[in-house]
Design an enzyme around this catalytic site. Structure first.
Site, PDB file in Angstrom:
ATOM      1  N   CYS A   2       0.868  -1.173   0.000  1.00 43.74           N
ATOM      2  CA  CYS A   2       0.000   0.000   0.000  1.00 43.74           C
ATOM      3  C   CYS A   2       0.903   1.220   0.000  1.00 43.74           C
ATOM      4  CB  CYS A   2      -0.914   0.010   1.217  1.00 43.74           C
ATOM      5  SG  CYS A   2      -2.015   1.452   1.266  1.00 43.74           S
ATOM      6  N   GLU A 104      -3.755   1.435  -6.258  1.00 41.15           N
ATOM      7  CA  GLU A 104      -2.791   0.404  -6.610  1.00 41.15           C
ATOM      8  C   GLU A 104      -2.568   0.469  -8.114  1.00 41.15           C
ATOM      9  OE1 GLU A 104      -0.005  -1.207  -6.128  1.00 41.15           O
ATOM     10  OE2 GLU A 104      -0.908  -1.873  -4.236  1.00 41.15           O
TER      11      GLU A 104
END
Length: 221
Positions: A2, A104
């Site tokens: 992340c 992402e």
């Protein structure tokens, strides 16, 4: 992993969602939260839950150089209970890192395509995090890292790792003030269920951390 996320909710919504009585000092929403920035986190101090800012990128209390934080924005949940950098934090310095979506980058034939990922059934949520306090040469830092795990079936098409998002009913258990054996904390994370996600493509505009406005989350065809 992340590496970027958002927090767009207003302060009152956050206080109500996480059951916090005191206001957040200098709260500011963000379309593009990046490593090295201050991020909103929730801890339990033994008396009550408190929300405040930690710098994203863990600097362990024993570190000689704060620059180690740039290498420690994430911690693998599968091994965190064994690693010297995280073991004691798993026992006693657990936190919630408040967010409402994350980005992402999916590999494609044309290059990496950024996607904004949200929960289907709720807006605000919390990543499972660890925090620590660092003192060196008169300088004090409070920093954190986000715990990650192997991607679930939805995320596998985008990336092989994903942040751990705590189910709503498990948030208080994660930050309870009692010490938890590190292996027990690891087992707790392994036992969590995943909620349903949704994702859409956004522009490469989000790739630059200084870009922080509505264009970051604007869907592209």
């Amino acid at each position: 992993m992340c590496g970027r996320y958002t927090l767009l909710a207003d302060e009152l919504e956050i206080l109500q969602e996480f059951g916090i009585d005191q206001p957040v000092e200098n709260y500011h929403p963000s379309y593009n939260i990046a490593p090295g920035q201050d991020v909103l986190a929730v801890i339990h101090d033994g008396n009550e839950k408190r929300a405040g800012y930690l710098r994203w990128g863990l600097v362990p209390s024993w570190a000689e150089d704060e620059r180690i934080g740039y290498k420690m924005i994430n911690a693998r949940s599968e091994t965190a209970h064994k690693k010297p950098s995280f073991k004691q934090l798993m026992s006693r310095k657990r936190c919630l890192i408040v967010a409402d979506s994350f980005y992402e980058w999916m590999k494609t034939e044309e290059g990496k395509q950024p996607k904004r990922i949200q929960l289907k059934d709720r807006g605000l949520f919390a990543f499972a995090g660890l925090w620590d306090k660092w003192n060196h040469d008169g300088k004090t830092l409070f920093t954190c890292t986000i715990l990650t795990k192997e991607a679930n079936p939805f995320m596998q098409e985008i990336h092989h790792r994903m942040p751990i998002i705590l189910p709503k009913e498990k948030e208080d258990d994660w930050i309870k003030p009692e010490k938890m054996p590190p292996n027990e904390a690891g087992e707790f994370l392994e036992s969590l269920h995943d909620e349903d996600f949704t994702a859409y493509d956004v522009a490469n505009y989000v790739n630059t951390a200084k870009n922080n406005d509505e264009q970051c989350i604007k869907p592209i065809a």
